[in-house]
Scaffold this active site. Structure first.
Site, mmCIF file in Angstrom:
data_model
loop_
_atom_site.group_PDB
_atom_site.id
_atom_site.type_symbol
_atom_site.label_atom_id
_atom_site.label_comp_id
_atom_site.label_asym_id
_atom_site.label_seq_id
_atom_site.Cartn_x
_atom_site.Cartn_y
_atom_site.Cartn_z
ATOM 1 N N HIS A 1 0.825 -1.216 0.000
ATOM 2 C CA HIS A 1 0.000 0.000 0.000
ATOM 3 C C HIS A 1 0.863 1.272 0.000
ATOM 4 O O HIS A 1 0.530 2.266 0.638
ATOM 5 C CB HIS A 1 -0.965 0.017 1.192
ATOM 6 C CG HIS A 1 -1.962 -1.100 1.182
ATOM 7 N ND1 HIS A 1 -3.128 -1.066 0.441
ATOM 8 C CD2 HIS A 1 -1.955 -2.290 1.803
ATOM 9 C CE1 HIS A 1 -3.798 -2.191 0.619
ATOM 10 N NE2 HIS A 1 -3.100 -2.952 1.430
ATOM 11 N N ASN B 1 -10.265 -3.033 2.205
ATOM 12 C CA ASN B 1 -9.977 -2.900 0.773
ATOM 13 C C ASN B 1 -11.263 -2.580 0.018
ATOM 14 O O ASN B 1 -12.343 -2.523 0.601
ATOM 15 C CB ASN B 1 -9.370 -4.200 0.219
ATOM 16 C CG ASN B 1 -7.931 -4.420 0.645
ATOM 17 O OD1 ASN B 1 -7.136 -3.482 0.705
ATOM 18 N ND2 ASN B 1 -7.591 -5.658 0.942
ATOM 19 N N TYR C 1 0.473 -4.716 11.428
ATOM 20 C CA TYR C 1 0.315 -3.335 10.986
ATOM 21 C C TYR C 1 0.913 -2.354 11.992
ATOM 22 O O TYR C 1 1.651 -1.440 11.629
ATOM 23 C CB TYR C 1 -1.171 -3.031 10.728
ATOM 24 C CG TYR C 1 -1.627 -3.493 9.375
ATOM 25 C CD1 TYR C 1 -1.468 -4.827 8.990
ATOM 26 C CD2 TYR C 1 -2.210 -2.616 8.474
ATOM 27 C CE1 TYR C 1 -1.881 -5.262 7.733
ATOM 28 C CE2 TYR C 1 -2.623 -3.044 7.217
ATOM 29 C CZ TYR C 1 -2.457 -4.370 6.861
ATOM 30 O OH TYR C 1 -2.851 -4.792 5.613
#
Length: 486
Positions: free
Chosen positions: A56, A129, A339
């Site tokens: 990303h 997403n 993350y």
């Protein structure tokens, strides 16, 4: 924007007398190391790029608000979803998955749809997403999958053989491959695509009652896609097309909006539903669990500075608020760690102190020190817990709800291995024109694959989803369907 007559200063606030000429020994030099302004400029310039995101990397963002249209208090105590008319400020980052920071916007790729809600109970990140599913369902496979989407370490080129080798050996990817290779793999703009939480989450109300939930952001602008020819041309002519379109739309007052809907599954249904509800490669039928409107998200303000707001924004699916909890989804469980860990490496351990990430709610904890600590670092207050000096204490009413777990501690796969029904259903939902474009896209993507056995293995998956699907791909590649699957 004019800065008026403000003096240029160094990083420590000292005024700069000359920003055109470095300090030298005479007009020809050499340059003197005592020119601290020169050294500061060059040193800072060398460090202007934080490491780009591993995935990303290329993205665009905007500010806005979320407004509740249907009170959800019967399902969740999360305040941002309760009270018709309640508004919560938010920030969103859209992105491609595989490309580098300078890659083109209009490539065929899933789009990240990451929303940060600044609630009075702390930040809530919904990191999804533009697809309701994903390629894999266990986080242990994530690094391998992403490696196939990146560059070959020898040639430094994209490697279709690696892509299809991995997919053909990971049949759970078929549903998402069918989605990606279809029309929605090339959204016309970031404004004309839906967004999904993708994972299953748990909602808990004030009475401690739990349900399972999936999020769907439906674009009020409608879903629009672009043809491969147009996408390819734009990738060369205007690789920042989606970024530009979003910025200009908001700048011109054409504020994009999405209606947030959820699917609610009663807690006990998870044990009997025909698909594992925690498998992120699967969807829940809308007939079984209809969409329920929650509210409306509107983007109405562009960032003032891309780096400060879009590039330094950090999102983690583990950033939750009371009333929202994790499910046993194995991909979600892995992302909760990965993350936040990525942001500690990429931006720094104190990334949540940056304005774009800083909660609107008061933060009270015993975290101290670390690189780039930009607040009072707790001052002289108690720095451990428990303590006798009035430091913040836990609030038992916010403990996460208990749920039963059973089984042997082992490296176990999901119980269900039906990777074909939903992929076939998606194929059969398409019109003939959509199927033709899907087949043409897959055939074009598979032709460069160097080994025939990889192509044949993947064709078997298409055939198992729908015989026509497999036969058309095989014909396009001038291959025969393996007899063992007929």
């Amino acid at each position: 924007m004019s800065n008026g007559n403000k003096h240029l200063t160094t990083g420590n606030g000292a005024p700069v007398g000359d920003n055109q000429n470095s300090m030298t020994a005479g007009s020809r030099g050499p340059t003197l190391i005592q020119d601290v302004h020169l050294l500061e400029k060059l040193a800072h310039f060398n460090r202007e790029r934080v490491p780009e995101r591993v995935v990303h990397a290329k993205g665009a963002g905007a500010h806005g608000y979320f407004e509740v249209s249907n009170d959800m208090s019967q399902y969740t105590k999360a305040k941002l979803f309760n009270g018709v008319g309640k508004r919560t400020p938010m920030f969103i980052r859209f992105s491609t998955v595989a490309g580098e920071l300078g890659s083109a916007d209009t490539v065929r790729d899933p789009r990240g749809f990451a929303v940060k809600f600044y609630t009075e109970e702390g930040n809530y990140d919904l990191v999804g997403n533009n697809t309701p599913i994903f390629f894999i369902r266990d986080a242990i496979k994530f690094p391998d999958f992403i490696h196939t989407q990146k560059r070959d370490p020898k040639t430094h080129l994209k490697n279709p053989t690696a892509v299809w080798d991995f997919w053909s050996l990971s049949p759970e990817s078929l549903h998402q491959v069918t989605y990606l290779m279809g029309d929605r793999g090339l959204p016309a703009t970031l404004r004309h695509m839906n967004g999904y939480g993708s994972h299953t989450f748990k909602w808990v109300n004030e009475d401690g009652e739990a349900v399972w939930v999936k999020y769907h952001f439906m674009a009020e602008q409608g879903v629009k896609n672009m043809s491969p020819d147009v996408a390819g041309k734009l990738a060369g002519d205007n690789p920042d097309y989606h970024t530009e379109d979003l910025f200009n739309a908001i700048e011109n007052g054409d504020f994009p909006a999405w209606k947030l809907h959820v699917q609610i599954m009663p807690f006990e249904d998870a044990n009997t539903y025909r698909f594992d509800p925690f498998d992120v490669t699967k969807v829940w039928s809308h007939k079984d669990y209809p969409l329920i409107e929650v509210g409306r998200m509107v983007l109405d303000r562009n960032p003032e500075n891309y780096f400060a707001e879009v590039e330094q924004a950090t999102f983690s699916p583990g950033t939750m608020v009371p009333g929202v909890e994790a499910s046993p989804d194995k991909m979600l469980q892995g992302r909760i760690f990965a993350y936040a860990d990525a942001h500690r490496y990429r931006v720094g351990t104190n990334h949540n102190l940056l304005p774009i990430n800083r909660p609107k709610a008061e933060v009270n904890n015993y975290q101290r020190d670390g690189s780039m600590r930009s607040d009072q670092n707790g001052g002289g207050s108690a720095y451990y817990e428990p303590n006798s000096f009035g430091g913040p204490k836990e609030a038992p009413e916010y403990k996460q709800t208990a749920f039963q777990v059973t089984g042997v501690a082992e490296q176990a796969a999901y119980d269900q291995d039906d990777h074909y029904t939903q992929a076939g259903d998606l194929y059969r939902l398409m019109t003939e024109e959509e199927r033709s474009r899907l087949v043409a896209t897959i055939v074009g993507a598979m032709k460069p694959v160097e080994r025939e056995d990889i192509k044949l293995r993947q064709i078997q998956h298409f055939y198992k989803a729908d015989p026509e699907y497999g036969e058309r791909i095989a014909k396009g590649l001038n291959l025969a369907i393996p007899q063992e699957v007929k």
